[in-house]
Structure formats: C-alpha cells, structure tokens
Write a protein that holds these residues in place. Sequence first.
Motif, PDB file in Angstrom:
ATOM      1  N   GLY A 140       0.850  -1.171   0.000  1.00 18.10           N
ATOM      2  CA  GLY A 140       0.000   0.000   0.000  1.00 18.10           C
ATOM      3  C   GLY A 140       0.893   1.231   0.000  1.00 18.10           C
ATOM      4  O   GLY A 140       2.040   1.172  -0.437  1.00 18.10           O
ATOM      5  N   LEU A 141       0.372   2.347   0.513  1.00 17.07           N
ATOM      6  CA  LEU A 141       1.139   3.585   0.517  1.00 17.07           C
ATOM      7  C   LEU A 141       1.151   4.169   1.929  1.00 17.07           C
ATOM      8  O   LEU A 141       0.103   4.489   2.497  1.00 17.07           O
ATOM      9  CB  LEU A 141       0.526   4.595  -0.460  1.00 17.07           C
ATOM     10  N   ILE A 142       2.335   4.290   2.490  1.00 12.18           N
ATOM     11  CA  ILE A 142       2.521   4.883   3.817  1.00 12.18           C
ATOM     12  C   ILE A 142       3.067   6.293   3.619  1.00 12.18           C
ATOM     13  O   ILE A 142       4.086   6.479   2.946  1.00 12.18           O
ATOM     14  CB  ILE A 142       3.513   4.049   4.648  1.00 12.18           C
ATOM     15  N   THR A 143       2.384   7.289   4.193  1.00  8.16           N
ATOM     16  CA  THR A 143       2.830   8.675   4.030  1.00  8.16           C
ATOM     17  C   THR A 143       3.085   9.330   5.379  1.00  8.16           C
ATOM     18  O   THR A 143       2.444   9.007   6.380  1.00  8.16           O
ATOM     19  CB  THR A 143       1.803   9.504   3.237  1.00  8.16           C
ATOM     20  N   ARG A 144       4.007  10.263   5.336  1.00  5.95           N
ATOM     21  CA  ARG A 144       4.502  10.909   6.555  1.00  5.95           C
ATOM     22  C   ARG A 144       3.483  11.894   7.132  1.00  5.95           C
ATOM     23  O   ARG A 144       3.022  11.741   8.255  1.00  5.95           O
ATOM     24  CB  ARG A 144       5.823  11.624   6.215  1.00  5.95           C
ATOM     25  N   ASP A 145       3.143  12.915   6.373  1.00  9.54           N
ATOM     26  CA  ASP A 145       2.264  13.978   6.875  1.00  9.54           C
ATOM     27  C   ASP A 145       0.975  14.131   6.082  1.00  9.54           C
ATOM     28  O   ASP A 145      -0.082  14.412   6.653  1.00  9.54           O
ATOM     29  CB  ASP A 145       3.009  15.327   6.861  1.00  9.54           C
ATOM     30  N   LYS A 146       1.058  13.936   4.760  1.00 11.14           N
ATOM     31  CA  LYS A 146      -0.106  14.190   3.916  1.00 11.14           C
ATOM     32  C   LYS A 146      -0.896  12.910   3.684  1.00 11.14           C
ATOM     33  O   LYS A 146      -0.372  11.939   3.131  1.00 11.14           O
ATOM     34  CB  LYS A 146       0.336  14.768   2.567  1.00 11.14           C
ATOM     35  N   PRO A 147      -2.155  12.858   4.089  1.00 12.85           N
ATOM     36  CA  PRO A 147      -2.975  11.676   3.799  1.00 12.85           C
ATOM     37  C   PRO A 147      -3.338  11.621   2.317  1.00 12.85           C
ATOM     38  O   PRO A 147      -3.563  12.655   1.682  1.00 12.85           O
ATOM     39  CB  PRO A 147      -4.225  11.896   4.656  1.00 12.85           C
ATOM     40  N   VAL A 148      -3.375  10.407   1.768  1.00 16.86           N
ATOM     41  CA  VAL A 148      -3.737  10.219   0.361  1.00 16.86           C
ATOM     42  C   VAL A 148      -5.102   9.556   0.318  1.00 16.86           C
ATOM     43  O   VAL A 148      -5.254   8.375   0.648  1.00 16.86           O
ATOM     44  CB  VAL A 148      -2.686   9.371  -0.372  1.00 16.86           C
ATOM     45  N   HIS A 149      -6.121  10.329  -0.082  1.00 19.88           N
ATOM     46  CA  HIS A 149      -7.489   9.820  -0.159  1.00 19.88           C
ATOM     47  C   HIS A 149      -7.864   9.414  -1.580  1.00 19.88           C
ATOM     48  O   HIS A 149      -8.718   8.547  -1.775  1.00 19.88           O
ATOM     49  CB  HIS A 149      -8.478  10.880   0.346  1.00 19.88           C
ATOM     50  N   HIS A 171       2.225   8.718   9.448  1.00 23.17           N
ATOM     51  CA  HIS A 171       0.953   8.763  10.171  1.00 23.17           C
ATOM     52  C   HIS A 171      -0.248   8.309   9.351  1.00 23.17           C
ATOM     53  O   HIS A 171      -1.367   8.301   9.865  1.00 23.17           O
ATOM     54  CB  HIS A 171       0.712  10.192  10.670  1.00 23.17           C
ATOM     55  N   HIS A 172      -0.033   7.910   8.091  1.00 23.25           N
ATOM     56  CA  HIS A 172      -1.160   7.549   7.235  1.00 23.25           C
ATOM     57  C   HIS A 172      -0.805   6.321   6.398  1.00 23.25           C
ATOM     58  O   HIS A 172       0.317   6.200   5.901  1.00 23.25           O
ATOM     59  CB  HIS A 172      -1.520   8.712   6.305  1.00 23.25           C
ATOM     60  N   TYR A 173      -1.780   5.438   6.242  1.00 25.00           N
ATOM     61  CA  TYR A 173      -1.623   4.267   5.366  1.00 25.00           C
ATOM     62  C   TYR A 173      -2.821   4.205   4.442  1.00 25.00           C
ATOM     63  O   TYR A 173      -3.967   4.068   4.895  1.00 25.00           O
ATOM     64  CB  TYR A 173      -1.527   2.969   6.171  1.00 25.00           C
ATOM     65  N   THR A 174      -2.573   4.310   3.125  1.00 23.68           N
ATOM     66  CA  THR A 174      -3.636   4.251   2.123  1.00 23.68           C
ATOM     67  C   THR A 174      -3.627   2.876   1.472  1.00 23.68           C
ATOM     68  O   THR A 174      -2.579   2.374   1.078  1.00 23.68           O
ATOM     69  CB  THR A 174      -3.437   5.334   1.048  1.00 23.68           C
ATOM     70  N   PHE A 176      -1.193  -2.856  14.811  1.00 26.39           N
ATOM     71  CA  PHE A 176      -0.246  -1.876  15.352  1.00 26.39           C
ATOM     72  C   PHE A 176      -0.617  -0.470  14.893  1.00 26.39           C
ATOM     73  O   PHE A 176      -0.514   0.496  15.667  1.00 26.39           O
ATOM     74  CB  PHE A 176       1.167  -2.233  14.883  1.00 26.39           C
ATOM     75  N   ALA A 177      -1.064  -0.355  13.638  1.00 23.99           N
ATOM     76  CA  ALA A 177      -1.473   0.956  13.118  1.00 23.99           C
ATOM     77  C   ALA A 177      -2.626   1.524  13.938  1.00 23.99           C
ATOM     78  O   ALA A 177      -2.606   2.705  14.330  1.00 23.99           O
ATOM     79  CB  ALA A 177      -1.874   0.825  11.653  1.00 23.99           C
ATOM     80  N   HIS A 178      -3.634   0.694  14.203  1.00 19.03           N
ATOM     81  CA  HIS A 178      -4.788   1.168  14.972  1.00 19.03           C
ATOM     82  C   HIS A 178      -4.385   1.558  16.394  1.00 19.03           C
ATOM     83  O   HIS A 178      -4.878   2.548  16.940  1.00 19.03           O
ATOM     84  CB  HIS A 178      -5.864   0.085  15.009  1.00 19.03           C
ATOM     85  N   ALA A 179      -3.479   0.792  16.974  1.00 18.39           N
ATOM     86  CA  ALA A 179      -3.065   1.048  18.357  1.00 18.39           C
ATOM     87  C   ALA A 179      -2.168   2.273  18.469  1.00 18.39           C
ATOM     88  O   ALA A 179      -2.074   2.871  19.554  1.00 18.39           O
ATOM     89  CB  ALA A 179      -2.348  -0.175  18.918  1.00 18.39           C
ATOM     90  N   HIS A 180      -1.503   2.657  17.385  1.00 17.38           N
ATOM     91  CA  HIS A 180      -0.548   3.764  17.430  1.00 17.38           C
ATOM     92  C   HIS A 180      -0.988   4.940  16.554  1.00 17.38           C
ATOM     93  O   HIS A 180      -0.172   5.747  16.112  1.00 17.38           O
ATOM     94  CB  HIS A 180       0.842   3.276  17.032  1.00 17.38           C
ATOM     95  N   HIS A 181      -2.291   5.027  16.305  1.00 10.72           N
ATOM     96  CA  HIS A 181      -2.899   6.200  15.678  1.00 10.72           C
ATOM     97  C   HIS A 181      -2.370   6.486  14.275  1.00 10.72           C
ATOM     98  O   HIS A 181      -2.205   7.643  13.875  1.00 10.72           O
ATOM     99  CB  HIS A 181      -2.714   7.435  16.576  1.00 10.72           C
ATOM    100  N   GLU A 226      -3.497   6.466  10.634  1.00 10.57           N
ATOM    101  CA  GLU A 226      -4.782   6.486   9.937  1.00 10.57           C
ATOM    102  C   GLU A 226      -4.756   5.524   8.751  1.00 10.57           C
ATOM    103  O   GLU A 226      -3.850   5.578   7.919  1.00 10.57           O
ATOM    104  CB  GLU A 226      -5.077   7.903   9.449  1.00 10.57           C
ATOM    105  N   VAL A 227      -5.731   4.636   8.682  1.00  8.02           N
ATOM    106  CA  VAL A 227      -5.863   3.716   7.555  1.00  8.02           C
ATOM    107  C   VAL A 227      -6.955   4.253   6.634  1.00  8.02           C
ATOM    108  O   VAL A 227      -8.113   4.398   7.044  1.00  8.02           O
ATOM    109  CB  VAL A 227      -6.199   2.290   8.023  1.00  8.02           C
ATOM    110  N   ILE A 228      -6.585   4.555   5.385  1.00  5.92           N
ATOM    111  CA  ILE A 228      -7.481   5.238   4.455  1.00  5.92           C
ATOM    112  C   ILE A 228      -7.799   4.316   3.280  1.00  5.92           C
ATOM    113  O   ILE A 228      -6.894   3.905   2.545  1.00  5.92           O
ATOM    114  CB  ILE A 228      -6.815   6.524   3.915  1.00  5.92           C
ATOM    115  N   PRO A 229      -9.070   3.965   3.067  1.00  4.04           N
ATOM    116  CA  PRO A 229      -9.426   3.150   1.892  1.00  4.04           C
ATOM    117  C   PRO A 229      -9.410   3.992   0.624  1.00  4.04           C
ATOM    118  O   PRO A 229      -9.900   5.120   0.611  1.00  4.04           O
ATOM    119  CB  PRO A 229     -10.841   2.664   2.227  1.00  4.04           C
TER     120      PRO A 229
END
Length: 349
Positions: A150-159, A223-226, A281-286, A288-291
């Motif tokens: 998938g895509l892991i991003t630092r600051d900008k969420p990818v929707h 902070h974001h996983y798309t 781990f993502a859910h526990a450490h905040h 964001e998982v973005i579909p």
Amino acid sequence: MRKIITLAVCALLAACSPKPEHHAEYTLTYASPYPPTHPFSKADIAWMKHVEQASGGRIAFKPFWSGALISSSMSISEIRHGLADIGLITPIYTRGGVHLQRTQAGFYGGVNTMEQQVAVYDCLAARFPQYNQELAGLHVLAVQAGNFPGLITRDKPVHTLADLKGLRLRAQTDSIDTLRALGADPVNMPMADVYSALAKGVIDGVVAPADTIKSLHFAEVAHHYTTLRLSRGGYPARAMSDLAWRRLPADLQKLLADSKPWWEAQLNTQNAHAEQAGFDFAHAHHVEVIPLPAADQARFDDLYNRFALSQARDLSRFGIDGEPVFRAAQSLIAHGTANCAAPSKEPAR
C-alpha cells in the motif's frame, strides 16, 4: 566380589550416561540476510524442522542469519557458487543476469491472493525456458508470494490518486512509471534507508505493505496508510546450489523437491500474520488507515498494466521476448492456472 561390584557400578554409570548424539548423514548450511525473528525466517525455521523430521534425521541444518554468510544483492551468485548450500535469494533486486526474473514480478496486475501469485509463477516458469536459464546452477525450493503493498505517508494523507501529485515516494521499480504518470516523484532506495529518509522529510512516503508499519517501525515516522493496492508477482526466493544438490541421494532430492508447497504455505501464513499485526499496530498507534476509492484503484491497475507491457517489450534490448510472458501472466490471472501449458488467450493491445 570386588570385581563384580566394579563391573556393576560401571554398568550403572553407563546406563545413566547421556546417549551418544545422533549425527545426520547430511548437514546443509542455510543462509539468510534476515534475523531469525523475521516472518520469512520463521517460515524457514519451520521448513527446516519439517525436512529434518521427514528425512528421519538424515538431514540436519546449520543456519546463518542476519547476513552473516550472504548478502541481499549478491545472494544468487553466492548460493550458486556454494557459499551456502541453501539460501534466500532475491532476483527482484539483482541487477545483472536475471532480467526476466526481475521484470516479470510486475506482470501480475489483477492478481488476488498469495496462492495465485505462486501458481501463476510456476506456470510461467514451466512455459518459458528463460526463467530457469537465468537461474542456472540453482534448484528452486520455494517461490515466495507476498502481501500487497500500500502507501505509507509521513504527513499528507492520500485519499484519492489526485493526492499523489508532488509527493516524493520511495517505490519499487515496477511501479515508478505509474506513480510518475500520476504526478508523484518516485525514487528508488534501499528499504534500510527509508526510516531515516521519512524521519528527515527527505521523502514523503513509501510504497510498502502494512506489515512494515510494525516490523520496520514506520509508525514512528509516518501517520497515514492508504490501501492503494499494488499488484505484485511471485518470485523464486529459496534455492539450493547444484553443487550441494548433487551430493544428496535421489530420495533426499525428491524429499526437498516435494517440500516446496509446504515451505510456500509457511511463507504465506507468516506473511498474513505479519500483515494483520501491522494493521493492529497501526490502529493502536494512531496511524490512519485510508481506503482508496474503487474507481481510483481500477484506474491505477490499468496504468500499471500498460507500463508493465512497456517494460516487457523493453526486455528486447537484452534479447528477451518479454511480451508473450506478460500476456501469458495476464491470461493465467484472468482464466486460472488449471491449464498451465495452454497458450495465452490475452488479446493483442
């Protein structure tokens, strides 16, 4: 009487002494660049125990972990020349001599499961001699599938795909053209350098499966996983040198060959567990998982396949006719692998 007592004491001591250690007929070295705690290594350890038991103790293994014996970039040559008897190989990261093996991993657009990845690879390897020619001197013992990146991003969420514009992303070679066409700035760098690059803001994100959120500590710097799903293919990942293979009798060669599906199943299981652990781990450490919207995923898949076909055609500069391989892969994904030897049904484009 004293002699009888002495003999009795000796017999008693002999009975209480540990039994002589059983020595295997064949001790095979195994080498991996990963530590023994890595999911890949857990599958490898399970396989070694399985083979030792199935051989009735005739085979034993001496493992070398964490790159103590082989490297990631030169593992094919290192195993081929007998630095270790068996080892983890990475043709998808090897630059020379395995051009089809490296490129074919991008021909699997639309593949759905890890089991399908392996089945399609096996069919292609049986149909196209170039696969095995590039691995001369090796006997493939397991084909590795993997979790879909998938895509892991630092600051900008990818929707949506539009959000990729301007992002500097670490990506695998097969997806670089697609990401660039969508406005991203993809770069290739060793995965070992990604954590520090994310922490320093050198890159904005990384194309990687969810398990890396935990296993590579990306949750600390991103902070974001798309759920942008990048199709990936199977590739030969565990191999034995022909030098070591020829030292074994025919029945033990058969045992190793027959254990291929067992090893692959262990790898799939460990990969699946690691992916779930990453999401937990993502859910526990905040994180964001973005579909990603289905329409965007379909657009990405179409672009990915177009560039894969271009990469297949580009293999002609190495004297390899890659287009039939690409079309066969797509046909097998679309129609199933029941008839591996059947010619491709993929229409011309």
